[in-house]
Design an enzyme around this catalytic site. Structure first.
Site, PDB file in Angstrom:
ATOM      1  N   ASP B   7       0.879  -1.176   0.000  1.00 15.59           N
ATOM      2  CA  ASP B   7       0.000   0.000   0.000  1.00 15.59           C
ATOM      3  C   ASP B   7       0.912   1.220   0.000  1.00 15.59           C
ATOM      4  O   ASP B   7       1.423   1.624   1.047  1.00 15.59           O
ATOM      5  CB  ASP B   7      -0.894  -0.014   1.250  1.00 15.59           C
ATOM      6  CG  ASP B   7      -1.786   1.224   1.307  1.00 15.59           C
ATOM      7  OD1 ASP B   7      -2.292   1.642   0.263  1.00 15.59           O
ATOM      8  OD2 ASP B   7      -1.956   1.777   2.409  1.00 15.59           O
ATOM      9  N   GLU B  67      -1.416  -1.380  -4.784  1.00 12.98           N
ATOM     10  CA  GLU B  67      -2.623  -0.591  -4.995  1.00 12.98           C
ATOM     11  C   GLU B  67      -2.371   0.404  -6.127  1.00 12.98           C
ATOM     12  O   GLU B  67      -1.332   1.077  -6.145  1.00 12.98           O
ATOM     13  CB  GLU B  67      -2.978   0.144  -3.699  1.00 12.98           C
ATOM     14  CG  GLU B  67      -4.403   0.644  -3.705  1.00 12.98           C
ATOM     15  CD  GLU B  67      -4.806   1.294  -2.384  1.00 12.98           C
ATOM     16  OE1 GLU B  67      -5.062   0.575  -1.425  1.00 12.98           O
ATOM     17  OE2 GLU B  67      -4.854   2.529  -2.357  1.00 12.98           O
ATOM     18  N   ASP B 139      -2.309   0.926   7.266  1.00 14.45           N
ATOM     19  CA  ASP B 139      -1.600   0.758   5.987  1.00 14.45           C
ATOM     20  C   ASP B 139      -1.146  -0.681   5.765  1.00 14.45           C
ATOM     21  O   ASP B 139      -1.166  -1.184   4.644  1.00 14.45           O
ATOM     22  CB  ASP B 139      -0.401   1.714   5.923  1.00 14.45           C
ATOM     23  CG  ASP B 139      -0.843   3.168   5.990  1.00 14.45           C
ATOM     24  OD1 ASP B 139      -1.699   3.557   5.172  1.00 14.45           O
ATOM     25  OD2 ASP B 139      -0.373   3.901   6.870  1.00 14.45           O
TER      26      ASP B 139
END
Lengths: 168, 168
Positions: B7, B67, B139
């Site tokens: 992420d 992501e 996260d």
């Protein structure tokens, strides 16, 4: 002082190295790191990073100057350009170079005296200022212009600092 | 198959590693690479790159899932995030990992079954799915969710490919 100028791009990244010789910019080298847009981005980033690392190893610049991101551009373009800038900043920081950023306008103004100069005007003025026999390619010319821009800013700042100190 | 989920962020980058054990995701590790926003960006990128390289060396993932950039965000945010993603893609490509991208919606849908799930919902579902005793930080939880998302997509694609092949 030896300055590495960088014009970042995810397909073509220009680079240009100049020396500050008693106030005159002297051309050392310039070129373009080219990748194919058909190659996946992670591989393109690897090529950009290792080629820039090689250039830094070969020419030992003291500082790096890089074109800032022009935020008015399309958001997708900004995102992809950000990836290329990321690995370029990494290659400079990894070699312990200080990195200075200039806007496209400051760079153009610095060599052509006009912030909205065309790519061709930049190429011709860079050839003129650095007394090179060939016309540097557009991205390499932008990188050389970025290095020249840093030289001017650095000299102005040094001059101002000196004058400010003498007034104290 | 061992999957590294990422992420990306220029201040906090989450990572999470899972194994695909006969169709069940098994938790290996998770954490956050944190940098201070007061530190200049080139140095932050260096920290992110070397820490991610270290994680890959230690855990030997087979693939990376990251992501994608949510382009609707503010253009300056997208630019800075692009820099972090650039060095993360570089660290994965440098270790010869294939990189797969998923949208934030696909990732949330994959663990919560709802594309607009909150960060807390993702954290709780990740803890549930991976049977970890603690609540992974936001996260790190997003990174684990990205790895789980890849496992699902990979299995669906493998199933479809197998079925398509058997129909020929």
């Amino acid at each position: 002082m030896r300055i590495l100028g960088i014009d970042p791009g995810s397909v073509n990244t220009g680079y240009g190295i100049i020396d500050d010789r008693a106030g005159c910019p002297a051309h050392i080298t310039d070129g373009t790191i080219s990748t194919k847009s058909s190659v996946p981005l992670p591989e393109r980033l690897t090529i950009i990073f290792y080629q820039m690392q090689q250039i830094i190893k070969e020419y030992h610049p003291d500082v790096a100057a890089i074109e800032g991101i022009f935020l008015a551009k399309n958001v997708k373009t900004v995102a992809i350009l950000g990836h290329a800038r990321g690995v370029l900043l990494l290659s400079a920081a990894d070699a312990r170079l200080s990195v200075f950023e200039y806007s496209p306008m400051e760079i153009k103004q610095s060599v052509v005296g006009y912030g909205l100069a065309t790519k061709e005007q930049v190429q011709k003025m860079v050839r003129e200022l650095l007394k090179v026999e060939y016309l540097p390619k557009p991205d390499a010319a932008d990188a050389l212009a970025t290095a020249i821009c840093h030289m001017h800013h650095y000299k102005t700042n040094a001059y101002l600092e000196k004058n400010l100190r003498s007034e104290v």
